[in-house]
Design a protein around this motif. Structure first.
Motif, PDB file in Angstrom:
ATOM      1  N   PHE A   1       0.833  -1.202   0.000  1.00  0.00           N
ATOM      2  CA  PHE A   1       0.000   0.000   0.000  1.00  0.00           C
ATOM      3  C   PHE A   1       0.870   1.255   0.000  1.00  0.00           C
ATOM      4  O   PHE A   1       0.613   2.202  -0.752  1.00  0.00           O
ATOM      5  CB  PHE A   1      -0.934  -0.004   1.216  1.00  0.00           C
ATOM      6  N   GLU A   2       1.903   1.275   0.820  1.00  0.00           N
ATOM      7  CA  GLU A   2       2.800   2.429   0.865  1.00  0.00           C
ATOM      8  C   GLU A   2       3.480   2.634  -0.482  1.00  0.00           C
ATOM      9  O   GLU A   2       3.623   3.768  -0.951  1.00  0.00           O
ATOM     10  CB  GLU A   2       3.843   2.248   1.964  1.00  0.00           C
ATOM     11  N   SER A   3       3.887   1.541  -1.123  1.00  0.00           N
ATOM     12  CA  SER A   3       4.521   1.639  -2.440  1.00  0.00           C
ATOM     13  C   SER A   3       3.555   2.210  -3.468  1.00  0.00           C
ATOM     14  O   SER A   3       3.924   3.052  -4.287  1.00  0.00           O
ATOM     15  CB  SER A   3       5.010   0.266  -2.908  1.00  0.00           C
ATOM     16  N   LEU A   4       2.306   1.748  -3.425  1.00  0.00           N
ATOM     17  CA  LEU A   4       1.301   2.256  -4.358  1.00  0.00           C
ATOM     18  C   LEU A   4       1.024   3.738  -4.124  1.00  0.00           C
ATOM     19  O   LEU A   4       0.864   4.511  -5.078  1.00  0.00           O
ATOM     20  CB  LEU A   4       0.009   1.449  -4.244  1.00  0.00           C
ATOM     21  N   GLU A   5       0.973   4.136  -2.864  1.00  0.00           N
ATOM     22  CA  GLU A   5       0.789   5.556  -2.554  1.00  0.00           C
ATOM     23  C   GLU A   5       1.937   6.384  -3.112  1.00  0.00           C
ATOM     24  O   GLU A   5       1.728   7.429  -3.713  1.00  0.00           O
ATOM     25  CB  GLU A   5       0.706   5.773  -1.042  1.00  0.00           C
ATOM     26  N   ARG A   6       3.157   5.890  -2.921  1.00  0.00           N
ATOM     27  CA  ARG A   6       4.345   6.598  -3.396  1.00  0.00           C
ATOM     28  C   ARG A   6       4.314   6.705  -4.928  1.00  0.00           C
ATOM     29  O   ARG A   6       4.570   7.759  -5.494  1.00  0.00           O
ATOM     30  CB  ARG A   6       5.603   5.878  -2.917  1.00  0.00           C
ATOM     31  N   LEU A   7       3.953   5.613  -5.593  1.00  0.00           N
ATOM     32  CA  LEU A   7       3.853   5.634  -7.049  1.00  0.00           C
ATOM     33  C   LEU A   7       2.784   6.613  -7.509  1.00  0.00           C
ATOM     34  O   LEU A   7       2.953   7.321  -8.506  1.00  0.00           O
ATOM     35  CB  LEU A   7       3.541   4.237  -7.591  1.00  0.00           C
TER      36      LEU A   7
ATOM     37  N   SER B   1       3.462   9.756  -9.827  1.00  0.00           N
ATOM     38  CA  SER B   1       2.715   9.887 -11.074  1.00  0.00           C
ATOM     39  C   SER B   1       2.009  11.234 -11.142  1.00  0.00           C
ATOM     40  O   SER B   1       2.002  11.892 -12.184  1.00  0.00           O
ATOM     41  CB  SER B   1       1.706   8.743 -11.192  1.00  0.00           C
ATOM     42  N   ALA B   2       1.426  11.651 -10.037  1.00  0.00           N
ATOM     43  CA  ALA B   2       0.737  12.945  -9.998  1.00  0.00           C
ATOM     44  C   ALA B   2       1.733  14.080 -10.238  1.00  0.00           C
ATOM     45  O   ALA B   2       1.435  15.031 -10.971  1.00  0.00           O
ATOM     46  CB  ALA B   2       0.027  13.123  -8.657  1.00  0.00           C
ATOM     47  N   ARG B   3       2.905  13.975  -9.638  1.00  0.00           N
ATOM     48  CA  ARG B   3       3.931  15.004  -9.843  1.00  0.00           C
ATOM     49  C   ARG B   3       4.358  15.048 -11.311  1.00  0.00           C
ATOM     50  O   ARG B   3       4.551  16.113 -11.887  1.00  0.00           O
ATOM     51  CB  ARG B   3       5.141  14.735  -8.952  1.00  0.00           C
ATOM     52  N   ALA B   4       4.516  13.863 -11.900  1.00  0.00           N
ATOM     53  CA  ALA B   4       4.915  13.797 -13.310  1.00  0.00           C
ATOM     54  C   ALA B   4       3.843  14.424 -14.200  1.00  0.00           C
ATOM     55  O   ALA B   4       4.160  15.183 -15.127  1.00  0.00           O
ATOM     56  CB  ALA B   4       5.176  12.356 -13.718  1.00  0.00           C
ATOM     57  N   ARG B   5       2.577  14.118 -13.940  1.00  0.00           N
ATOM     58  CA  ARG B   5       1.489  14.698 -14.738  1.00  0.00           C
ATOM     59  C   ARG B   5       1.447  16.212 -14.578  1.00  0.00           C
ATOM     60  O   ARG B   5       1.215  16.946 -15.534  1.00  0.00           O
ATOM     61  CB  ARG B   5       0.154  14.072 -14.340  1.00  0.00           C
ATOM     62  N   LEU B   6       1.670  16.684 -13.362  1.00  0.00           N
ATOM     63  CA  LEU B   6       1.687  18.120 -13.106  1.00  0.00           C
ATOM     64  C   LEU B   6       2.833  18.769 -13.880  1.00  0.00           C
ATOM     65  O   LEU B   6       2.659  19.831 -14.493  1.00  0.00           O
ATOM     66  CB  LEU B   6       1.834  18.405 -11.611  1.00  0.00           C
TER      67      LEU B   6
END
Length: 82
Positions: free
Chosen positions: A58-64, A68-73
């Motif tokens: 779960f922590e890994s998925l949150e980090r990903l 991903s959100a940062r990359a899209r931004l």
């Protein structure tokens, strides 16, 4: 004298607990044992290990997701700047 359960039984009990979404008492009834048998240290250790793995995933998925959100931004900002 207490009854010893096989490693296979313990694995199946833990898997049933996790996959069914039911509490220990309900799982014990289905397996035909008293609930205290599923609260023993061996099974608790297996449950704890599985929980730790789930928490880690779960922590890994949150980090990903954050990455991903940062990359899209960043892409959106680049498009706006162009």
């Amino acid at each position: 004298m207490s009854k010893r359960y096989t490693a296979e039984f313990k694995r199946e009990a833990v898997a049933l607990f996790w996959s069914s979404g039911r509490n220990v008492t309900e799982v014990a009834r289905e397996l035909g044992v008293i609930p205290e048998r599923l609260r023993g240290p061996d099974l608790q250790t297996q449950i704890r290990r599985r929980w730790e793995v789930c928490a880690s995933v779960f922590e890994s998925l949150e980090r990903l997701g954050r990455d991903s959100a940062r990359a899209r931004l960043g892409v959106a900002q680049d498009r706006l700047a162009a």
